[in-house]
Design a protein around this motif. Structure first.
Motif, PDB file in Angstrom:
ATOM      1  N   LEU A   9      -3.503   8.104  -1.492  1.00 53.23           N
ATOM      2  CA  LEU A   9      -2.443   8.378  -2.447  1.00 53.23           C
ATOM      3  C   LEU A   9      -1.169   8.803  -1.729  1.00 53.23           C
ATOM      4  CD1 LEU A   9      -4.062  10.384  -5.399  1.00 53.23           C
ATOM      5  CD2 LEU A   9      -3.619   7.931  -5.246  1.00 53.23           C
ATOM      6  N   LEU A  10      -0.037   8.354  -2.264  1.00 54.60           N
ATOM      7  CA  LEU A  10       1.264   8.773  -1.758  1.00 54.60           C
ATOM      8  C   LEU A  10       1.889   9.848  -2.653  1.00 54.60           C
ATOM      9  CD1 LEU A  10       2.777   5.339  -0.687  1.00 54.60           C
ATOM     10  CD2 LEU A  10       1.622   7.047   0.732  1.00 54.60           C
ATOM     11  N   GLY A  11       1.267  10.115  -3.780  1.00 58.77           N
ATOM     12  CA  GLY A  11       1.735  11.146  -4.705  1.00 58.77           C
ATOM     13  C   GLY A  11       0.623  11.470  -5.671  1.00 58.77           C
ATOM     14  N   THR A  12       0.699  12.617  -6.307  1.00 54.20           N
ATOM     15  CA  THR A  12      -0.386  13.057  -7.184  1.00 54.20           C
ATOM     16  C   THR A  12       0.051  13.204  -8.635  1.00 54.20           C
ATOM     17  OG1 THR A  12       0.083  15.387  -6.708  1.00 54.20           O
ATOM     18  CG2 THR A  12      -1.535  14.268  -5.292  1.00 54.20           C
ATOM     19  N   ARG A  13       1.291  12.850  -8.954  1.00 56.71           N
ATOM     20  CA  ARG A  13       1.773  12.929 -10.338  1.00 56.71           C
ATOM     21  C   ARG A  13       1.885  11.515 -10.904  1.00 56.71           C
ATOM     22  NH1 ARG A  13       3.380  17.874 -11.775  1.00 56.71           N
ATOM     23  NH2 ARG A  13       4.506  17.051 -13.577  1.00 56.71           N
ATOM     24  N   PRO A  14       0.962  11.149 -11.796  1.00 59.90           N
ATOM     25  CA  PRO A  14       0.985   9.784 -12.317  1.00 59.90           C
ATOM     26  C   PRO A  14       2.193   9.513 -13.214  1.00 59.90           C
ATOM     27  CG  PRO A  14      -0.688  11.085 -13.440  1.00 59.90           C
ATOM     28  CD  PRO A  14      -0.171  11.928 -12.319  1.00 59.90           C
ATOM     29  N   GLU A  15       2.617   8.265 -13.201  1.00 60.88           N
ATOM     30  CA  GLU A  15       3.721   7.805 -14.040  1.00 60.88           C
ATOM     31  C   GLU A  15       3.146   7.061 -15.244  1.00 60.88           C
ATOM     32  OE1 GLU A  15       7.219   4.372 -13.904  1.00 60.88           O
ATOM     33  OE2 GLU A  15       5.921   4.745 -12.162  1.00 60.88           O
ATOM     34  N   ARG A  16       3.550   7.440 -16.455  1.00 58.44           N
ATOM     35  CA  ARG A  16       3.051   6.773 -17.662  1.00 58.44           C
ATOM     36  C   ARG A  16       3.666   5.376 -17.777  1.00 58.44           C
ATOM     37  NH1 ARG A  16       0.959   8.762 -22.535  1.00 58.44           N
ATOM     38  NH2 ARG A  16       0.051  10.336 -21.154  1.00 58.44           N
ATOM     39  N   VAL A  65      -2.194   4.786 -19.998  1.00 58.73           N
ATOM     40  CA  VAL A  65      -2.178   3.874 -18.850  1.00 58.73           C
ATOM     41  C   VAL A  65      -1.127   4.422 -17.891  1.00 58.73           C
ATOM     42  CG1 VAL A  65      -1.863   1.501 -18.062  1.00 58.73           C
ATOM     43  CG2 VAL A  65      -2.797   1.951 -20.350  1.00 58.73           C
ATOM     44  N   GLU A  66      -1.574   4.861 -16.716  1.00 63.00           N
ATOM     45  CA  GLU A  66      -0.701   5.567 -15.780  1.00 63.00           C
ATOM     46  C   GLU A  66      -0.742   4.913 -14.406  1.00 63.00           C
ATOM     47  OE1 GLU A  66      -1.169   9.997 -17.766  1.00 63.00           O
ATOM     48  OE2 GLU A  66      -2.605   9.382 -16.229  1.00 63.00           O
ATOM     49  N   ARG A  67       0.289   5.164 -13.614  1.00 64.73           N
ATOM     50  CA  ARG A  67       0.381   4.540 -12.292  1.00 64.73           C
ATOM     51  C   ARG A  67       0.443   5.604 -11.201  1.00 64.73           C
ATOM     52  NH1 ARG A  67       4.734   0.119 -11.859  1.00 64.73           N
ATOM     53  NH2 ARG A  67       6.146   1.836 -12.356  1.00 64.73           N
ATOM     54  N   LEU A  68      -0.268   5.344 -10.100  1.00 64.98           N
ATOM     55  CA  LEU A  68      -0.181   6.137  -8.881  1.00 64.98           C
ATOM     56  C   LEU A  68       0.077   5.199  -7.713  1.00 64.98           C
ATOM     57  CD1 LEU A  68      -3.230   8.549  -9.378  1.00 64.98           C
ATOM     58  CD2 LEU A  68      -0.836   9.266  -9.210  1.00 64.98           C
ATOM     59  N   ALA A  69       0.821   5.688  -6.732  1.00 66.39           N
ATOM     60  CA  ALA A  69       1.137   4.878  -5.562  1.00 66.39           C
ATOM     61  C   ALA A  69       0.156   5.172  -4.428  1.00 66.39           C
ATOM     62  CB  ALA A  69       2.559   5.156  -5.088  1.00 66.39           C
ATOM     63  N   VAL A  70      -0.229   4.128  -3.708  1.00 60.33           N
ATOM     64  CA  VAL A  70      -1.086   4.255  -2.531  1.00 60.33           C
ATOM     65  C   VAL A  70      -0.390   3.579  -1.354  1.00 60.33           C
ATOM     66  CG1 VAL A  70      -3.268   4.421  -3.763  1.00 60.33           C
ATOM     67  CG2 VAL A  70      -2.353   2.166  -3.205  1.00 60.33           C
ATOM     68  N   ASP A  71      -0.880   3.901  -0.154  1.00 58.69           N
ATOM     69  CA  ASP A  71      -0.223   3.352   1.032  1.00 58.69           C
ATOM     70  C   ASP A  71      -0.565   1.890   1.283  1.00 58.69           C
ATOM     71  OD1 ASP A  71      -2.839   3.795   1.779  1.00 58.69           O
ATOM     72  OD2 ASP A  71      -2.360   4.929   3.599  1.00 58.69           O
ATOM     73  N   LEU A 128       4.711  -5.420 -16.698  1.00 56.66           N
ATOM     74  CA  LEU A 128       4.144  -4.086 -16.495  1.00 56.66           C
ATOM     75  C   LEU A 128       3.067  -4.104 -15.414  1.00 56.66           C
ATOM     76  CD1 LEU A 128       4.642  -1.334 -17.959  1.00 56.66           C
ATOM     77  CD2 LEU A 128       2.541  -1.786 -19.230  1.00 56.66           C
ATOM     78  N   LEU A 129       2.316  -5.194 -15.338  1.00 55.02           N
ATOM     79  CA  LEU A 129       1.264  -5.375 -14.333  1.00 55.02           C
ATOM     80  C   LEU A 129       1.462  -6.717 -13.640  1.00 55.02           C
ATOM     81  CD1 LEU A 129      -2.094  -4.398 -16.115  1.00 55.02           C
ATOM     82  CD2 LEU A 129      -0.772  -3.012 -14.526  1.00 55.02           C
ATOM     83  N   PRO A 130       0.910  -6.862 -12.441  1.00 54.23           N
ATOM     84  CA  PRO A 130       0.818  -8.205 -11.867  1.00 54.23           C
ATOM     85  C   PRO A 130      -0.138  -9.059 -12.710  1.00 54.23           C
ATOM     86  CG  PRO A 130       0.431  -6.491 -10.213  1.00 54.23           C
ATOM     87  CD  PRO A 130       0.376  -5.822 -11.545  1.00 54.23           C
ATOM     88  N   SER A 131      -0.169 -10.343 -12.458  1.00 57.41           N
ATOM     89  CA  SER A 131      -1.112 -11.198 -13.173  1.00 57.41           C
ATOM     90  C   SER A 131      -2.539 -10.778 -12.834  1.00 57.41           C
ATOM     91  CB  SER A 131      -0.890 -12.667 -12.810  1.00 57.41           C
ATOM     92  OG  SER A 131      -1.113 -12.879 -11.428  1.00 57.41           O
ATOM     93  N   ARG A 162      -9.073   7.132 -19.611  1.00 58.69           N
ATOM     94  CA  ARG A 162      -7.761   6.952 -18.985  1.00 58.69           C
ATOM     95  C   ARG A 162      -7.800   5.683 -18.130  1.00 58.69           C
ATOM     96  NH1 ARG A 162      -7.350  11.717 -16.848  1.00 58.69           N
ATOM     97  NH2 ARG A 162      -5.594  12.566 -18.012  1.00 58.69           N
ATOM     98  N   VAL A 163      -6.660   5.037 -18.009  1.00 58.85           N
ATOM     99  CA  VAL A 163      -6.498   3.906 -17.102  1.00 58.85           C
ATOM    100  C   VAL A 163      -5.497   4.313 -16.035  1.00 58.85           C
ATOM    101  CG1 VAL A 163      -5.744   1.501 -16.843  1.00 58.85           C
ATOM    102  CG2 VAL A 163      -6.968   2.215 -18.919  1.00 58.85           C
ATOM    103  N   VAL A 164      -5.871   4.154 -14.779  1.00 56.02           N
ATOM    104  CA  VAL A 164      -4.955   4.437 -13.669  1.00 56.02           C
ATOM    105  C   VAL A 164      -4.755   3.147 -12.880  1.00 56.02           C
ATOM    106  CG1 VAL A 164      -4.630   5.666 -11.497  1.00 56.02           C
ATOM    107  CG2 VAL A 164      -5.513   6.887 -13.494  1.00 56.02           C
ATOM    108  N   VAL A 165      -3.507   2.772 -12.728  1.00 55.33           N
ATOM    109  CA  VAL A 165      -3.145   1.569 -11.969  1.00 55.33           C
ATOM    110  C   VAL A 165      -2.613   2.019 -10.620  1.00 55.33           C
ATOM    111  CG1 VAL A 165      -1.655  -0.467 -11.880  1.00 55.33           C
ATOM    112  CG2 VAL A 165      -2.594   0.315 -14.081  1.00 55.33           C
ATOM    113  N   LEU A 166      -3.218   1.532  -9.560  1.00 56.89           N
ATOM    114  CA  LEU A 166      -2.769   1.823  -8.201  1.00 56.89           C
ATOM    115  C   LEU A 166      -1.891   0.696  -7.698  1.00 56.89           C
ATOM    116  CD1 LEU A 166      -6.073   3.085  -6.528  1.00 56.89           C
ATOM    117  CD2 LEU A 166      -4.337   4.437  -7.700  1.00 56.89           C
TER     118      LEU A 166
END
Length: 264
Positions: free
Chosen positions: A3-10, A32-38, A84-87, A258-262
């Motif tokens: 993870l590059l951050g711990t606060r998900p984006e809605r 449906v939330e997003r988190l960034a990874v390296d 909102l998402l890739p294919s 919950r749905v988390v998109v990386l």
């Protein structure tokens, strides 16, 4: 994959029906939330992680209410069209179990068949669908394996995809005489097995405690992971208002309802 951050984006919400107290159906919102990874597995522009999808809702394409996980797979096409998402053929899927709901969303803790949820993600064209079974899921690894070479229900297993190692342990700690339950000793033994050496991603249904009092879980599982923490551990079974916690030099991400998109 860290993870590059711990606060998900809605990113979005999805309305569905779930059984409330006394089995009374109620309207609920799936975040449906997003988190960034390296980095992400080769072949993926995103990973979608979800669990405890214990509700029903119509597909965005119409029809009667169906299992929430099936509708979620259909929504991937809609969200891809909106940017909102890739294919879907570039989105890997991670499932942490408990994907069943009574058809009328009128019975809490119902157990039943969930193979159709796995099938929905595979049919959407997702390049990888790995997951574990929850204590309310009726599905076998053999059934899931028939859906494709990169579709796998994990229980004491490790798989490689796109340069990333993903491991999983299904079920919960409980009476071994009941479905999808095993003793704590047996559960921890499997967690230790799949965590040696630590995978990039560990999938559990029943996960560890977090770092806050309200991040409930099994403290013995946390003790196991603190010795050899995967970069990312996904779990569910109990809901966390704040979905991310640190463990060792890795992180836990709770995807109960919950749905988390990386994304990288």
């Amino acid at each position: 994959m860290r993870l590059l951050g711990t606060r998900p984006e809605r990113l979005a919400t999805l309305s569905y029906r779930a059984a409330g107290p006394g089995g009374v159906p109620q309207n609920v919102q799936l975040a449906v939330e997003r988190l960034a990874v390296d980095e992400l597995p080769a072949g993926c522009d995103a990973l979608l992680a979800a669990g405890d999808l214990q509700g029903v809702t119509p597909s965005p394409f119409g029809g009667d209410p169906e299992l929430l996980g099936i509708a979620l797979a259909d929504y991937m096409e809609v969200w891809a069209e909106s940017g909102l998402l890739p294919s879907a053929d570039r989105v890997g899927v991670l499932l942490t179990g408990d994907l069943y709901s009574a058809p009328g969303a009128d019975r809490r803790g119902a157990s039943g068949p969930v193979l159709d949820v796995w099938l929905a993600f595979a049919a959407a064209g997702c390049p990888m669908v790995f997951g574990v079974a929850g204590n309310h899921d009726e599905v076998t690894a053999a059934q899931v394996a028939e859906l494709g070479p990169e579709v796998a229900l994990l229980d004491g297993d490790r798989r490689e995809f796109g340069g990333v190692t993903i491991a999983g342990v299904s079920g919960v700690v409980g009476d071994p005489g009941r479905a999808m339950r095993r003793s704590e000793t047996a559960f921890l033994t499997l967690v230790d097995k799949v965590s040696t050496p630590p995978p990039d991603v560990l999938l559990l249904h029943e996960g560890p405690t977090g770092s806050r009092k309200d991040q409930l879980g099994r403290i013995a599982v946390r003790g196991e992971l603190e010795r050899r923490a995967p970069a990312l551990t996904f779990c569910g079974h109990v809901h966390w208002a704040e979905p991310v916690a640190a463990v060792g030099d890795g992180h836990i991400v709770n995807v109960d309802a919950r749905v988390v998109v990386l994304t990288a």
